[in-house]
Scaffold this motif. Sequence first.
Motif, PDB file in Angstrom:
ATOM      1  N   UNK A 247      -6.942  -1.751  -5.820  1.00 23.40           N
ATOM      2  CA  UNK A 247      -7.303  -2.786  -4.864  1.00 23.40           C
ATOM      3  C   UNK A 247      -6.124  -3.452  -4.202  1.00 23.40           C
ATOM      4  N   UNK A 248      -4.909  -3.146  -4.678  1.00 19.20           N
ATOM      5  CA  UNK A 248      -3.716  -3.736  -4.074  1.00 19.20           C
ATOM      6  C   UNK A 248      -2.806  -2.647  -3.508  1.00 19.20           C
ATOM      7  N   UNK A 249      -1.820  -3.091  -2.713  1.00 22.97           N
ATOM      8  CA  UNK A 249      -0.858  -2.147  -2.130  1.00 22.97           C
ATOM      9  C   UNK A 249       0.020  -1.550  -3.221  1.00 22.97           C
ATOM     10  N   UNK A 250       0.369  -0.292  -3.042  1.00 20.62           N
ATOM     11  CA  UNK A 250       1.267   0.375  -3.990  1.00 20.62           C
ATOM     12  C   UNK A 250       2.344   1.158  -3.264  1.00 20.62           C
ATOM     13  N   UNK A 251       3.528   1.223  -3.860  1.00 23.33           N
ATOM     14  CA  UNK A 251       4.653   1.941  -3.268  1.00 23.33           C
ATOM     15  C   UNK A 251       5.114   3.035  -4.233  1.00 23.33           C
TER      16      UNK A 251
ATOM     17  N   UNK B 216      -1.925   1.774   1.255  1.00 22.93           N
ATOM     18  CA  UNK B 216      -2.402   0.490   1.764  1.00 22.93           C
ATOM     19  C   UNK B 216      -3.206  -0.278   0.714  1.00 22.93           C
ATOM     20  N   UNK B 217      -4.131   0.431   0.029  1.00 24.55           N
ATOM     21  CA  UNK B 217      -4.916  -0.187  -1.043  1.00 24.55           C
ATOM     22  C   UNK B 217      -5.240   0.907  -2.053  1.00 24.55           C
ATOM     23  N   UNK B 218      -4.761   0.721  -3.258  1.00 22.37           N
ATOM     24  CA  UNK B 218      -4.913   1.744  -4.286  1.00 22.37           C
ATOM     25  C   UNK B 218      -6.354   1.811  -4.746  1.00 22.37           C
ATOM     26  N   UNK B 219      -6.894   3.053  -4.833  1.00 20.65           N
ATOM     27  CA  UNK B 219      -8.246   3.275  -5.348  1.00 20.65           C
ATOM     28  C   UNK B 219      -8.169   4.088  -6.633  1.00 20.65           C
ATOM     29  N   UNK B 220      -9.308   4.186  -7.316  1.00 19.16           N
ATOM     30  CA  UNK B 220      -9.360   4.988  -8.535  1.00 19.16           C
ATOM     31  C   UNK B 220      -9.079   6.448  -8.231  1.00 19.16           C
ATOM     32  N   UNK B 221      -9.496   6.930  -7.042  1.00 19.24           N
ATOM     33  CA  UNK B 221      -9.221   8.306  -6.659  1.00 19.24           C
ATOM     34  C   UNK B 221      -7.726   8.531  -6.455  1.00 19.24           C
TER      35      UNK B 221
ATOM     36  N   UNK C 137       4.328  13.968  -7.792  1.00 17.77           N
ATOM     37  CA  UNK C 137       4.313  12.597  -8.289  1.00 17.77           C
ATOM     38  C   UNK C 137       2.893  12.247  -8.731  1.00 17.77           C
ATOM     39  N   UNK C 138       2.791  11.575  -9.855  1.00 20.25           N
ATOM     40  CA  UNK C 138       1.530  11.003 -10.317  1.00 20.25           C
ATOM     41  C   UNK C 138       1.725   9.514 -10.547  1.00 20.25           C
ATOM     42  N   UNK C 139       0.665   8.741 -10.274  1.00 18.92           N
ATOM     43  CA  UNK C 139       0.758   7.298 -10.472  1.00 18.92           C
ATOM     44  C   UNK C 139      -0.229   6.876 -11.554  1.00 18.92           C
ATOM     45  N   UNK C 140       0.038   5.705 -12.130  1.00 20.83           N
ATOM     46  CA  UNK C 140      -0.792   5.198 -13.225  1.00 20.83           C
ATOM     47  C   UNK C 140      -0.914   3.691 -13.103  1.00 20.83           C
ATOM     48  N   UNK C 141      -2.066   3.185 -13.541  1.00 21.27           N
ATOM     49  CA  UNK C 141      -2.254   1.735 -13.579  1.00 21.27           C
ATOM     50  C   UNK C 141      -1.728   1.132 -14.868  1.00 21.27           C
TER      51      UNK C 141
END
Length: 343
Positions: free
Chosen positions: A212-216, A269-274, A295-299
């Motif tokens: 739900x928030x921006x991510x870089x 712009x806005x991180x989703x679960x997908x 690259x993989x991202x994680x919460x």
Amino acid sequence: MCRVGKPLMYCRIEIPGLSNGLNMNEKVPKTSDYWYAGEGIEYGQCGITISRMTDRQNGQFKCMLGFSDEQNESHGATIVTVARPPRNRPELTITPEVDPRFGTYTEGTSIKAMCTVTDARPAANLLWFMGDDQITDGVGRPEIVESPTDLFTVHQNLTRRLTWRDNRKDLKCVATHIALDGEMKPTVIQISVRFAPRPVDGIIEQFGFIVGEEGIISVQIHANPKPKLTWIIDQDSFPEGSMDLTQRFEATSARDMGNGTWEAQLRIMRVTAEDVARNYILRARNEVGEQQYTVRISTSAEPQGSLELGTGPIIGIVVAILVLLIIIFMLIFARATGRWCFS
């Protein structure tokens, strides 16, 4: 100083720079330049103190000793070196020269550098550095040449195969000498190396993203010259400085971090679960070659001090546990069947 075990009748000293010898004993008046050194000629000591050594005193010192009970005089000699610092900074040359098309060397090129320091006494000592790291491998034996004026020139070669880590670093030749207060100012040549984007081991994992928030996403790439970047998300590819078809991902231009390091950023712009579940592919290409990064991202928060084991250590641990279990089973079985004696 010359010493003998009996009294002297006279003490005569010859020093470089003077045409005549000096009659020295404790009764000879001191001058501003030199005077007798020793407890007295009656103690067999023949020496001289010179207030300030100059270049003209470099060479052989002689003492002539006379005795009241001997017809022939005795003599001694020693070589005195008056240290003189190098006249100029080190001279540094490199062969082959850089590729004139690019003004750089290509990774893997073998270079031969020569450092020369002239007109010193004794010869200067040479040290080699690449950046702040001293070089010891590939350094040849110094070649020392003496001139008719008792000054020494030293040459030393360095052979080195350039790697990408040498890019934008200074190759330095440093001269040290006993007559110098510290080091002489080094001679420096900056080395520029062309190389393809460097690979990384495995998948790049980045943590701390919030749905739900921006991510870089930020990736550092080592390459020279500057690479062109392309991001691939699912089947959509788009270059740096643009956005994807959904307008949710923005790829910024590569940022120069210095010394052939570039930062690639992808803004979500806005991180989703997908977004957390997908792979992000970054392709970097320059004139020398191409490299691809995943690259993989994680919460999750980034692990602190986690222990990462490779496949080899894990297999070793599993095998050790199995062997231990087999040994325990054999002991229990042997005791139960009475095949071994246990007290």
